[in-house]
Motif scaffolding. Structure first.
Motif, PDB file in Angstrom:
ATOM      1  N   GLN A   1       6.421 -37.482  -5.541  1.00 14.31           N
ATOM      2  CA  GLN A   1       7.391 -36.989  -6.521  1.00 14.31           C
ATOM      3  C   GLN A   1       8.252 -35.887  -5.897  1.00 14.31           C
ATOM      4  O   GLN A   1       7.756 -35.084  -5.107  1.00 14.31           O
ATOM      5  CB  GLN A   1       6.677 -36.436  -7.746  1.00 14.31           C
ATOM      6  CG  GLN A   1       6.032 -37.489  -8.628  1.00 14.31           C
ATOM      7  CD  GLN A   1       7.074 -38.377  -9.312  1.00 14.31           C
ATOM      8  OE1 GLN A   1       8.203 -37.958  -9.562  1.00 14.31           O
ATOM      9  NE2 GLN A   1       6.704 -39.619  -9.591  1.00 14.31           N
ATOM     10  N   PRO A   2       9.542 -35.834  -6.243  1.00  8.74           N
ATOM     11  CA  PRO A   2      10.405 -34.770  -5.704  1.00  8.74           C
ATOM     12  C   PRO A   2       9.873 -33.383  -6.026  1.00  8.74           C
ATOM     13  O   PRO A   2       9.250 -33.158  -7.063  1.00  8.74           O
ATOM     14  CB  PRO A   2      11.740 -35.032  -6.416  1.00  8.74           C
ATOM     15  CG  PRO A   2      11.722 -36.490  -6.745  1.00  8.74           C
ATOM     16  CD  PRO A   2      10.285 -36.803  -7.068  1.00  8.74           C
ATOM     17  N   LEU A   3      10.147 -32.462  -5.121  1.00  3.65           N
ATOM     18  CA  LEU A   3       9.669 -31.087  -5.278  1.00  3.65           C
ATOM     19  C   LEU A   3      10.462 -30.306  -6.323  1.00  3.65           C
ATOM     20  O   LEU A   3      10.028 -29.236  -6.742  1.00  3.65           O
ATOM     21  CB  LEU A   3       9.730 -30.355  -3.934  1.00  3.65           C
ATOM     22  CG  LEU A   3       8.793 -30.905  -2.855  1.00  3.65           C
ATOM     23  CD1 LEU A   3       9.025 -30.179  -1.530  1.00  3.65           C
ATOM     24  CD2 LEU A   3       7.332 -30.786  -3.285  1.00  3.65           C
ATOM     25  N   GLY A   4      11.637 -30.817  -6.702  1.00  4.83           N
ATOM     26  CA  GLY A   4      12.371 -30.177  -7.786  1.00  4.83           C
ATOM     27  C   GLY A   4      13.769 -29.718  -7.447  1.00  4.83           C
ATOM     28  O   GLY A   4      14.548 -29.381  -8.339  1.00  4.83           O
ATOM     29  N   PHE A   5      14.128 -29.697  -6.176  1.00  3.92           N
ATOM     30  CA  PHE A   5      15.459 -29.236  -5.799  1.00  3.92           C
ATOM     31  C   PHE A   5      16.100 -30.236  -4.851  1.00  3.92           C
ATOM     32  O   PHE A   5      15.440 -31.082  -4.255  1.00  3.92           O
ATOM     33  CB  PHE A   5      15.402 -27.854  -5.128  1.00  3.92           C
ATOM     34  CG  PHE A   5      14.883 -27.880  -3.724  1.00  3.92           C
ATOM     35  CD1 PHE A   5      15.752 -27.901  -2.633  1.00  3.92           C
ATOM     36  CD2 PHE A   5      13.517 -27.903  -3.462  1.00  3.92           C
ATOM     37  CE1 PHE A   5      15.271 -27.945  -1.325  1.00  3.92           C
ATOM     38  CE2 PHE A   5      13.027 -27.940  -2.164  1.00  3.92           C
ATOM     39  CZ  PHE A   5      13.909 -27.965  -1.093  1.00  3.92           C
ATOM     40  N   GLU A   6      17.404 -30.103  -4.725  1.00  2.41           N
ATOM     41  CA  GLU A   6      18.175 -30.920  -3.806  1.00  2.41           C
ATOM     42  C   GLU A   6      18.821 -30.012  -2.765  1.00  2.41           C
ATOM     43  O   GLU A   6      19.328 -28.942  -3.097  1.00  2.41           O
ATOM     44  CB  GLU A   6      19.269 -31.685  -4.562  1.00  2.41           C
ATOM     45  CG  GLU A   6      20.126 -32.576  -3.708  1.00  2.41           C
ATOM     46  CD  GLU A   6      21.181 -33.328  -4.515  1.00  2.41           C
ATOM     47  OE1 GLU A   6      22.101 -33.893  -3.892  1.00  2.41           O
ATOM     48  OE2 GLU A   6      21.079 -33.344  -5.755  1.00  2.41           O
ATOM     49  N   ASN A   7      18.773 -30.426  -1.527  1.00  2.81           N
ATOM     50  CA  ASN A   7      19.439 -29.682  -0.451  1.00  2.81           C
ATOM     51  C   ASN A   7      20.481 -30.592   0.177  1.00  2.81           C
ATOM     52  O   ASN A   7      20.187 -31.372   1.072  1.00  2.81           O
ATOM     53  CB  ASN A   7      18.438 -29.211   0.607  1.00  2.81           C
ATOM     54  CG  ASN A   7      19.106 -28.394   1.696  1.00  2.81           C
ATOM     55  OD1 ASN A   7      20.315 -28.162   1.672  1.00  2.81           O
ATOM     56  ND2 ASN A   7      18.330 -27.946   2.658  1.00  2.81           N
TER      57      ASN A   7
END
Length: 295
Positions: free
Chosen positions: A123-129
């Motif tokens: 699952q994604p960690l919560g942020f986008e870079n």
């Protein structure tokens, strides 16, 4: 460093990873990371959370150059996990067409990594870079620039600084230049990511291809230009883990579940700046962050 030398160096590192170092020992997992601050922080976060959810001692193997080296190390079993970005996985690793729908990109990456490499995408960690084209704040104010479309008329007089990957990758400089009609005064100056901000502040370059969660953007009063034509695909941060490692150490899944959705872009910028700007130890920064969010 010339492009040819860099390519040879990458191949040499890849050969070392694939043949020159022993496979991970069967009694502990190995977490890797690329060679920039955010990656070290994320690698340390993943390692600490695995250790907290188990009695395992995690080996850190950080500063593994870019995506290609980390991916090769992962599928060769030299590392068991590292954090990648979905847009990078889709275009640079899987060689798929650019897609700008975040969930569709995540689904495609999950399906193809499982089928091709037997790697699970958590699952994604919560942020986008995402990539960020950054200029000096003084230039942005003087020229009234907020977007890449506005900046395009000035770039023929500017010098660009970029990391080695950005110049070559399919979602990088070539496509961006075509999307916005960007031309520069000279060929891009390629350099290690850690040197980009120094070069910009020293007026050695006028624009850099940086990352949206970089701490120095705020610390130095720089301006990240808006990608108003939505060129860049989504880059959600996601742990990549060998399926064999999850089977061997199921406690890793507990750590992945605990980290899902826990990091905001502001959290990441603050941790990056604590390391880069305040010269603090990444491991201590991660310990404090885990306490603050209740891990």
């Amino acid at each position: 460093m010339t492009r040819r030398f860099y390519t040879v160096a990458l191949l040499g590192i890849a050969a070392f990873l694939l043949t020159g170092c022993a496979p991970p020992r069967p009694d502990h997992p190995v977490v890797g990371a690329k060679n920039f601050t955010e990656q070290v922080v994320l690698g340390e976060l993943l390692a600490q959370e695995i250790e907290a959810k188990s009695n395992l001692k995690v080996e850190r193997r950080f500063y593994l150059a870019g995506s290609y080296i980390c991916h090769q190390a992962l599928i060769a079993g030299r590392i068991d996990a590292y954090v990648e970005y979905t847009g990078t996985a889709l275009t640079a690793v899987l060689k798929q067409p650019v897609d700008r729908a975040p969930q569709r990109v995540l689904d495609s990456v999950r399906r193809l990594y499982r089928a091709r490499y037997n790697v699970a995408v958590a699952q994604p960690l919560g942020f986008e870079n995402t990539f960020a084209m950054v200029i000096r704040g003084s230039d942005a104010r003087a020229l009234h620039l907020t977007s890449l479309s506005q900046a395009a008329r000035y770039t023929p007089n500017w010098r660009l600084g970029a990391g080695y990957e950005f110049e070559q990758r399919p979602d990088g400089l070539r496509g961006l230049s075509a999307a916005y009609g960007l031309r520069f005064a000279a060929a891009p100056r390629t350099m290690d990511l850690g040197l980009l901000y120094r070069a910009l502040n020293a007026h050695q370059v006028d624009m850099i291809a940086a990352n949206s969660t970089d701490g120095p953007i705020q610390a130095f009063g720089l301006t990240a230009l808006e990608d108003d034509r939505h060129y860049f695909p989504p880059y959600q941060a996601v742990p990549m883990v060998r399926a064999e490692a999850l089977k061997r150490w199921p406690q890793i899944q507990d750590a992945l579940d605990a980290l899902a959705g826990k990091i905001t872009a502001d959290d990441m910028r603050a941790m990056n700046e604590a390391v880069d700007g305040q010269h603090r130890d990444p491991a201590q920064i991660v310990r404090e962050f885990r306490v603050r969010i209740g891990l």
